[in-house]
Design a protein around this motif. Structure first.
Motif, short mmCIF file in Angstrom:
data_model
loop_
_atom_site.label_atom_id
_atom_site.label_comp_id
_atom_site.label_asym_id
_atom_site.label_seq_id
_atom_site.Cartn_x
_atom_site.Cartn_y
_atom_site.Cartn_z
N GLU A 113 0.81 -1.21 0.00
CA GLU A 113 0.00 0.00 0.00
C GLU A 113 0.85 1.27 0.00
OE1 GLU A 113 -3.44 0.69 -0.01
OE2 GLU A 113 -3.53 -1.39 -0.74
N ALA A 114 2.09 1.14 0.47
CA ALA A 114 2.97 2.31 0.54
C ALA A 114 3.49 2.74 -0.83
CB ALA A 114 4.16 2.03 1.47
N ARG A 115 3.42 1.84 -1.80
CA ARG A 115 4.06 2.11 -3.10
C ARG A 115 3.55 3.41 -3.73
NH1 ARG A 115 7.10 -1.08 -6.35
NH2 ARG A 115 6.47 -2.99 -5.24
N ARG A 116 2.25 3.62 -3.70
CA ARG A 116 1.71 4.82 -4.37
C ARG A 116 2.16 6.10 -3.69
NH1 ARG A 116 -3.64 6.33 -2.21
NH2 ARG A 116 -4.19 4.94 -0.48
N PHE A 117 2.42 6.03 -2.37
CA PHE A 117 2.89 7.21 -1.66
C PHE A 117 4.36 7.49 -1.99
CE2 PHE A 117 -0.63 5.50 0.88
CZ PHE A 117 -1.48 6.59 0.83
N PHE A 118 5.13 6.43 -2.14
CA PHE A 118 6.52 6.60 -2.55
C PHE A 118 6.60 7.16 -3.97
CE2 PHE A 118 7.53 2.83 0.42
CZ PHE A 118 7.62 3.68 1.51
N THR A 119 5.70 6.68 -4.82
CA THR A 119 5.63 7.21 -6.18
C THR A 119 5.32 8.70 -6.16
OG1 THR A 119 4.91 5.07 -7.06
CG2 THR A 119 4.50 7.01 -8.42
#
Length: 224
Positions: free
Chosen positions: A165-171
Motif C-alpha cells: 500500500e505504501a508504493r503509491r505514496f513513494f511514487t
C-alpha cells in the motif's frame, strides 16, 4: 546487537536495488537507533556502519556525547524549534523540515547550518507532520532564501498491514522530487522506506531508507 540482522537488511537492500537495475551503493541505509543502547550503536559502528538516525533531541544529544565523532547523525523525527539547539551542532542531515518556523530556527546559531530535507505529507495525515505536496516548492524557496542547503525530500506513508500500500505514496514523493529537478545539479535525495516497506521504497527510487526494528530488534529504552 545481532549483526546477522544487519547483514540480512543489507542483502535485502541489494536484492531490491537489483530488481530495478540499481545498485546498493545508490541507497544510504540509516540505522534508526531510537530506544537502543549506546552499546548496540557502538557494536554496529565497529562493524563499519556510520549513518544512524534518531527522532528525540535529548536522546540523540546524549548518545552523540558518548560515541565516536565521525558518526553521521540523521535527525528523522518531528523537531520542536526550542530543541534545535540540542542537535544542530551534531546533525549531519535533518530529514524533517515541514514548516517555515523550523527552518528559521535551524538557520540560527554558530557556523553553517547542516543540510536539510523537506518532509512531505503525501498521505494527507496532518498528525505526522509534513508539508502538502502542492506547497513543497514554496517551502523549498523559503529555505533557500534563509541560506539552507536543501538536499531533497522525505516522507512517512500511512500505516498499513500491507506494505504494498505504501508504493503509491513513494511514487508521489518521487513525482514531487521530479518536479523540483531543476533545484539541484547533483540530484535530490528521496528519504523514504522503513522496516516494513523499505524494499518497495527502493524499487520506487529511494536514495535513503530509515530502518530500525529490522536491524536492532524491539526498542529497549523508553522515549526521552
Amino acid at each position: 546487537m545481532d549483526l546477522d540482522h544487519y547483514r540480512d537488511v543489507a542483502e535485502r537492500v541489494s536484492a531490491a536495488a537489483t530488481r530495478v537495475d540499481r545498485t546498493a551503493d545508490e541507497v544510504t541505509l540509516v540505522a534508526v537507533s531510537k530506544g537502543q543502547s549506546v552499546e548496540a550503536i557502538d557494536a554496529l559502528y565497529r562493524f563499519g556502519h556510520r549513518d544512524f538516525g534518531e527522532n528525540r533531541a535529548q536522546e540523540m544529544a546524549g548518545k552523540a556525547a558518548q560515541l565516536p565523532g565521525d558518526i553521521r547523525w540523521h535527525f528523522v523525527g518531528t523537531l520542536q524549534s526550542n530543541k534545535v539547539r540540542l542537535v544542530r551542532n551534531i546533525t549531519w542531515l535533518l530529514h524533517s523540515v515541514d514548516r517555515e518556523s523550523l527552518a528559521e530556527s535551524w538557520v540560527k546559531g554558530i557556523g553553517a547550518p547542516p543540510p536539510i530535507l523537506i518532509q512531505v505529507d503525501v498521505g494527507d495525515e496532518a498528525q505526522k507532520g509534513g508539508v502538502a505536496p502542492e506547497n513543497v516548492e514554496q517551502l523549498w524557496n523559503r529555505c533557500a532564501e534563509l541560506g539552507l542547503t536543501v538536499r531533497g525530500l522525505m516522507t512517512i506513508p500511512p500505516q498499513s498491514d500491507d506494505p504494498e500500500e505504501a508504493r503509491r505514496f513513494f511514487t508521489s514523493l518521487r513525482v514531487a522530487r521530479d518536479n523540483l529537478a531543476g533545484k539541484s545539479d547533483s540530484g535530490l535525495v528521496l528519504s523514504m522506506g522503513m522496516t516494513d516497506d523499505f524494499e518497495i521504497a527502493i524499487e520506487e527510487g529511494a536514495s535513503m531508507i530509515r530502518v530500525g526494528r529490522a536491524i536492532f530488534g524491539p526498542r529497549l529504552l523508553q522515549d526521552q
